[in-house]
Design a protein around this motif. Structure first.
Motif, PDB file in Angstrom:
ATOM      1  N   GLY A  76       3.615  -7.777   2.743  1.00  0.00           N
ATOM      2  CA  GLY A  76       3.511  -8.283   1.889  1.00  0.00           C
ATOM      3  C   GLY A  76       1.466  -6.807   2.436  1.00  0.00           C
ATOM      4  N   GLY A 109       6.481  -5.414  -3.870  1.00  0.00           N
ATOM      5  CA  GLY A 109       5.902  -6.120  -2.987  1.00  0.00           C
ATOM      6  C   GLY A 109       4.532  -5.648  -4.078  1.00  0.00           C
ATOM      7  N   ALA A 113       2.482  -7.920  -7.121  1.00  0.00           N
ATOM      8  CA  ALA A 113       0.880  -8.684  -6.861  1.00  0.00           C
ATOM      9  C   ALA A 113       0.703  -8.199  -8.078  1.00  0.00           C
ATOM     10  N   TYR A 213      -2.181 -11.873   3.571  1.00  0.00           N
ATOM     11  CA  TYR A 213      -1.476 -11.100   3.098  1.00  0.00           C
ATOM     12  C   TYR A 213      -0.300 -12.287   2.631  1.00  0.00           C
ATOM     13  N   ALA A 216       0.893 -11.597  -1.383  1.00  0.00           N
ATOM     14  CA  ALA A 216       1.454 -10.480  -1.527  1.00  0.00           C
ATOM     15  C   ALA A 216       2.898 -10.611  -0.565  1.00  0.00           C
ATOM     16  N   GLN A 217       2.935 -11.339   0.203  1.00  0.00           N
ATOM     17  CA  GLN A 217       4.587 -11.835   0.498  1.00  0.00           C
ATOM     18  C   GLN A 217       5.427 -12.552  -0.051  1.00  0.00           C
TER      19      GLN A 217
END
Length: 286
Positions: A76, A109, A113, A213, A216-217
Motif C-alpha cells: 500500500g 495497487g 486505488a 496505508y 491502498a493496501q
C-alpha cells in the motif's frame, strides 16, 4: 536518461532519472529487487523518442531515495508513492505506469486505488498475487523463493551483500551479464539493505502495516479497471513461467481488455535481456 533529480512525494525525497520532452505525457517506471532505474535505460529511451516524459525513481529506501521514517514498506505504501509521484510530476489522465517485480506490485495497487490518474499500464515478472497462489507452493517454486524466507530472519542483513545480489541476478536471468554497480550503490548502506529486506518482511507480516496505508493496501489485492499488458520472461529463474497461469488462469486476475505475453529467451530482468522485444511490446500496447 539524465542525471538524478530529486522529487518530493508522499513525505519522501525520491532520486529520479528522467528523459523525454517536458511537455509529453508522463510515463512513470518503477523498478524491483535487487535493481535500480538503470534497468529501464532501453525502454526509457524508446519512450522518450515517442514523446513521453519519462520518470524512473529509485524506490523507497534505495539510495539516493530516503528510507521512510515510519519504516513502511507494505505494498500500500508503494502504491501511494506511485500516485503521489504522479501528482508531484504534474501528471494527468494521459499518464502511463510501468512496473517490474516490486514495481509491478506498486502498479497494481496504484491503479486500483486511483485509476483516474492512469491511461494504461504495463507490469513485468510479477502477476497479481491471486494469479499465482495455487502454484506458488510447488516444491520447485519454493526453492526459487528461498530468499523470501531468508529475509524473515535476523540473518538477512548479513546475507545481503554484493555476492548475494550477483548470485540472484545470475540465477534469475541465466546467461545475462549485467553491470551491477548501480545496484550495489543503491544497497550500499545498512539502512538501504534494511529497506530492501523490509519489503519482504512487510509482505509476510501484517503487523508491519501502517493504518495510513490501509485503503491502498486493500486496493492492492483488487483487479482494478485500467487495462494493462503483462510480460514474463520464458526463462525466469525467480518466478517460473509455470506458476503464473499463462494458459488462461492469469487473465481472470487482470482488468478487462488486458493482454499477457511471454518473452522468449529472457529471464527475470527481461527489459535488459531482450530490450527490442520488450520495447516493441510496450510501445505497441501504449
Amino acid at each position: 536518461m539524465s542525471e538524478i533529480t530529486t522529487i518530493q512525494a508522499n513525505g519522501l525525497e525520491f532520486g529520479c532519472l528522467t528523459a523525454g520532452p517536458a511537455t509529453g505525457p508522463l510515463a512513470l517506471l518503477l523498478h524491483g529487487f535487487p535493481d535500480t532505474p538503470h534497468s529501464w535505460r532501453h525502454l526509457s529511451s524508446a519512450l522518450a523518442e515517442r514523446g513521453y516524459r519519462v520518470a524512473a525513481p529509485y524506490m523507497r529506501g534505495y539510495a539516493p531515495t530516503s528510507p521512510p521514517a515510519d519504516g513502511a514498506y507494505q505494498t500500500g505504501a508503494l502504491a501511494a508513492d506511485a500516485n503521489a509521484l504522479h501528482e508531484a510530476l504534474g501528471g494527468d489522465d494521459s499518464a502511463v505506469l510501468i512496473g517490474h517485480d516490486w514495481g509491478a506490485a506498486a502498479v497494481y495497487g496504484a491503479l486500483a486505488a486511483e485509476p483516474g490518474r492512469w491511461r494504461r499500464a504495463v507490469t513485468m515478472a510479477l502477476p497479481p498475487i491471486n494469479a499465482m497462489l495455487e502454484s506458488f507452493f510447488s516444491y520447485e517454486q519454493l526453492k526459487r523463493s528461498f530468499y523470501i524466507f531468508l529475509f524473515q530472519t535476523p540473518l538477512a542483513e548479513m546475507a545481503l551483500d554484493e555476492g548475494f545480489v550477483a548470485g540472484l541476478w545470475r540465477d534469475w536471468s541465466p546467461g545475462h551479464d549485467e553491470d551491477l554497480s548501480p545496484v550495489f550503490a543503491a544497497l550500499g548502506s545498512p539502512e538501504n539493505k534494511a529497506a530492501a529486506i523490509g519489503y519482504y518482511r512487510a509482505m509476510l507480516d501484517p503487523s508491519r502495516h501502517l493504518p495510513r496505508y490501509a485503503a491502498a493496501q486493500e486496493a492492492a489485492g483488487a483487479v482494478g479497471t485500467v487495462p494493462l499488458l503483462y510480460l514474463h520472461g520464458a526463462d525466469d529463474g525467480c518466478l517460473g513461467v509455470d506458476v503464473i497461469g499463462m494458459d488462461g488462469g492469469l487473465m481472470k486476475h487482470l482488468p478487462s481488455g488486458s493482454r499477457a505475453e511471454v518473452i522468449a529467451d529472457a529471464g527475470h530482468f527481461l527489459q535488459v535481456e531482450q530490450p527490442a522485444k520488450v520495447n516493441g511490446a510496450v510501445l505497441d500496447w501504449l
